[in-house]
Design a protein around this motif. Structure first.
Motif, mmCIF file in Angstrom:
data_model
loop_
_atom_site.group_PDB
_atom_site.id
_atom_site.type_symbol
_atom_site.label_atom_id
_atom_site.label_comp_id
_atom_site.label_asym_id
_atom_site.label_seq_id
_atom_site.Cartn_x
_atom_site.Cartn_y
_atom_site.Cartn_z
ATOM 1 N N ALA A 143 -2.706 -6.489 -6.281
ATOM 2 C CA ALA A 143 -3.267 -6.289 -5.072
ATOM 3 C C ALA A 143 -4.726 -7.128 -5.048
ATOM 4 O O ALA A 143 -5.107 -7.711 -3.886
ATOM 5 N N GLU A 172 -10.035 -2.116 -4.184
ATOM 6 C CA GLU A 172 -8.844 -2.328 -5.330
ATOM 7 C C GLU A 172 -9.562 -2.845 -6.660
ATOM 8 O O GLU A 172 -9.127 -2.507 -7.564
ATOM 9 N N GLU A 206 -2.702 -2.823 -9.410
ATOM 10 C CA GLU A 206 -4.199 -2.965 -8.734
ATOM 11 C C GLU A 206 -4.683 -4.270 -8.845
ATOM 12 O O GLU A 206 -5.246 -5.011 -7.902
ATOM 13 N N GLU A 224 0.964 -1.357 0.192
ATOM 14 C CA GLU A 224 0.012 -0.127 -0.019
ATOM 15 C C GLU A 224 0.783 1.143 -0.068
ATOM 16 O O GLU A 224 0.508 2.272 -0.648
ATOM 17 N N GLU A 273 -5.294 4.417 -1.026
ATOM 18 C CA GLU A 273 -4.330 3.422 -0.735
ATOM 19 C C GLU A 273 -3.520 3.886 0.997
ATOM 20 O O GLU A 273 -3.338 3.274 1.579
ATOM 21 N N HIS A 323 -6.832 7.988 -5.571
ATOM 22 C CA HIS A 323 -6.160 6.593 -5.564
ATOM 23 C C HIS A 323 -5.225 6.669 -4.399
ATOM 24 O O HIS A 323 -5.108 5.602 -3.463
ATOM 25 N N CYS A 344 2.275 1.728 -3.437
ATOM 26 C CA CYS A 344 1.304 2.320 -4.268
ATOM 27 C C CYS A 344 1.141 3.979 -3.854
ATOM 28 O O CYS A 344 0.848 4.445 -4.832
ATOM 29 N N HIS A 368 -5.917 2.708 3.449
ATOM 30 C CA HIS A 368 -5.643 1.359 3.485
ATOM 31 C C HIS A 368 -4.306 0.969 4.369
ATOM 32 O O HIS A 368 -4.668 0.317 5.242
ATOM 33 N N HIS A 422 -10.788 0.442 -8.084
ATOM 34 C CA HIS A 422 -9.566 1.204 -8.592
ATOM 35 C C HIS A 422 -9.267 0.544 -10.021
ATOM 36 O O HIS A 422 -8.845 1.044 -11.116
#
Length: 198
Positions: A154, A183, A151, A68, A101, A97, A71, A104, A186
């Motif tokens: 993920a 995810e 993504e 994460e 992330e 995004h 990202c 997350h 995304h």
């Protein structure tokens, strides 16, 4: 001469094993585990029913934390360096995004602490532990493509983690299911952008 039928002894039908808590139609809690939960108060949310698996789960979560964070950095770089006719809208999507992330990562770190682990934010090992790659492409379409790949990675890793964890840790499983949903969203958005950008 005795017939084969009479020579073979008939055995009594095997009894089916019925769990004790369903024999009476009621469910019973494991009172011994409940008693053990009264002890080791310094372990917080880690109780006897998930203590054995929490270390392995923390390892999985720390690798996801690294993913994460990588990202976030990739999306932010792409946000600030995107160029081209369609770049303002795509750059804005990259920032959205990145923020998602980052949220997350925060939720994963919080869960690691609840499981008596330590979230690993060490920048020296982030890319080695991450499932997805960092990318410094400057071409807009390449940026979208690299983020879509990340993504999809993920999505796959979270699906596998959810299966691995199963019923061992329902709270972590629900957390991962929630992140997986984001995810997938995304990936869908990036797939749409990839088709639109020349």
């Amino acid at each position: 001469m005795a017939s084969k039928k009479s020579a073979v002894k008939k055995s009594a039908p095997a009894k089916k094993a019925v769990p004790s808590n369903t024999a009476t139609g009621s469910l019973r809690l494991d009172t011994a585990a409940i008693e053990r939960a009264r002890k080791s108060l310094d372990e917080g949310a880690v109780t006897p029913s998930n203590k054995g698996s929490s270390e392995a789960i923390v390892k999985l979560l720390n690798d996801s934390l690294a993913t994460e964070l990588v990202c976030v950095m990739r999306y932010k770089r792409h946000h600030f360096t995107a160029k081209g006719l369609e770049s303002p809208a795509i750059a804005e999507e990259f920032m959205v995004h990145a923020q998602s992330e980052s949220a997350h990562a925060d939720r994963i770190a919080e869960r690691i602490v609840q499981l008596q682990g330590e979230p690993d934010f060490n920048p020296d090992t982030l890319t080695a532990r991450s499932h997805a790659d960092y990318n410094d492409d400057t071409d807009l379409k390449s940026m979208i493509r690299s983020n879509l790949i990340a993504e999809r990675i993920a999505v796959e890793t979270y699906r596998q983690m959810i299966q691995l964890i199963g019923d061992q840790d329902p709270t972590t499983r629900r957390l991962l299911e929630s992140i997986l949903e984001d995810e997938e969203e995304h990936a869908d958005e990036l797939s749409d952008w990839l088709e639109r950008v020349k």
